[in-house]
Design a protein around this motif. Structure first.
Motif: not given
Length: 442
Positions: A156-158, A162-167
């Motif tokens: 999901i970060g990709t 992506a809000a809330g995912t580990d940058r």
């Protein structure tokens, strides 16, 4: 204000939005995926048909986000589940049912040596990533540019949502292009990728000759594990998965959706030396692998065993593909007859068809998709795709083709004016995974 086409459903959907973020428990089921005032709230289904709280009946496609291949309320599965849960559902030790299900699964998927069950696909795909990282000592994951692999940060970060995912974790996931071995080689060039993640095929794309063999060879050269996502292809391409259809052996594979005909059950399967990293037959540091309270509860496993029996004793894949071929032919003929054959299209594997909608300039369009959906719903056809099941009958297909023919006449008139204005009641649908609630903010 004009009353919505489905007034009761619209009121219930508004209440759902007050209680459930997004108004549904899966973004693909959200009301923003349907025309305004035309998102039915369902009461029940049988075979290939469903009913809503407004009392309307529909021929349904998509079939539970592709999880139902035998038909809604398929009696042998329902009966098997009822018998199993009558004996208890969750215990403090493994049950004989778990052993039977594991043996049966591995008979169907001989490319795997071991299997572990869970409840949803994302648990198994993320478990595959964890196993691959432990097995290789690497952290990067290479994913194909295909729609969806997991709700977890590594995928999901990709995405645009992506809000809330580990940058800090985002750079650990790299993409490559499906059917492009050169792009895969670029992703693997640093020999720092733990696993390559892809679907062998999708509803809209088949593997090019030599592509999957090339992926297997590239993974072997670079010391990377090959993971196949069989969520959609498993039990839709074949009971043995797409890996059987295309003759490729992954290191790990992830299953779900149709293996329970709508009941919650999924599976991670793979080579023994990798899977045992989560077991007791290893001297390596142990992987915490799918330790879930409900992973082996009896309802899901009983459903899987009944599904396996249906695929052994009958030919569900053949039935859904036959319905798909007839439907595709009918839709194309109806679109051509209305003069919109270049604007309303159908493509993909017969068991996993998708429809396309193009604007007057021939560009894919959400607004024109919404118009097509609107006209189908008005005529008793519900679906974001034309994904069939073994329960779709000739009558279901005939009703659908008639609805498409009428919808294409409306589409033709809109094309003649150059716009959906005056034809579309409400706002266009929007991509399920997008950065903001707009353009369908409440």
């Amino acid at each position: 204000m004009t009353e919505p086409f489905l007034p009761v459903s619209t009121a219930r959907q508004a209440r759902l939005h007050e209680l459930v973020p997004g108004g549904a428990h899966t973004y693909a089921r959200g009301s923003d995926q349907y025309p305004d005032g035309m998102a039915p709230v369902l009461t029940h289904g049988e075979g290939a048909r469903v009913w809503d709280v407004d009392g309307r009946e529909y021929v349904e496609y998509g079939m539970g986000l592709r999880s139902v291949t035998l038909g809604h309320a398929y009696a042998p599965v329902v009966d098997a589940v009822a018998a199993a849960i009558g004996r208890g559902t969750s215990f403090s030790r493994p049950t004989e049912l778990e052993l039977t299900a594991a043996e049966r699964f591995l008979e169907l998927v001989p490319t795997a040596d071991m299997v572990k069950f869970a409840k949803n696909g994302s648990d198994t795909t993320t478990a595959a990533v964890r196993l691959a990282r432990a097995a290789t000592g690497r952290h990067k994951v290479a994913i194909s540019d295909q729609p969806f692999f997991s709700v977890d940060d590594w995928f999901i970060g990709t995405t645009d949502m992506a809000a809330g995912t580990d940058r800090l974790a985002r750079p650990l996931t790299v993409r490559f292009a499906y059917n492009d071995l050169d792009s895969l080689e670029q992703a693997l060039a640093g020999d720092d990728v733990a696993c390559v993640f892809l679907e062998a095929a999708t509803g809209s794309a088949e593997p090019a000759p030599g592509f999957l063999d090339g992926v297997r060879a590239a993974c072997d050269r670079h010391g990377t594990l090959m993971v196949l996502d069989e969520m959609i292809t498993g039990f839709r391409w074949s009971a043995h998965g797409a890996q059987h259809v295309y003759g490729v052996r992954p290191d790990l594979s992830c299953w779900g959706k149709a293996m329970g005909n709508g009941f919650a059950v999924s599976a991670l399967a793979g080579r023994r030396e990798v899977m045992e990293l989560g077991g007791l037959n290893t001297d390596a540091d142990r992987v915490f692998l799918l330790s879930t309270t409900h992973g082996a509860e009896s309802a899901g496993l009983a459903a899987f065993l009944a599904v396996a029996e249906a695929y052994t004793s009958g030919d569900p894949v053949g039935l859904m593909e036959r319905a798909g071929r007839d439907l595709a032919a009918g839709v194309r003929a109806a679109a051509e007859a209305a003069g919109v054959g270049e604007h309303v299209t159908v493509s993909g594997r017969p068991s996993c068809l998708v429809f396309g909608t193009r604007d007057p300039e021939g560009r894919p369009s959400q607004a024109w998709r919404t118009l097509f959906l609107q006209e189908l719903i008005r005529r008793g056809v519900l679906g974001q795709s034309f994904v069939t099941s073994a329960a779709h009958t000739e009558a279901d297909v005939a009703q659908t083709v008639a609805a498409v023919a009428a919808a294409c006449e409306v589409y033709r008139r809109a094309l003649d004016t150059g716009s959906v204005d005056g034809f579309l009641a409400g706002r266009p649908v929007a991509p399920a995974l997008r950065r903001t609630a707009a353009p369908r903010r409440l």
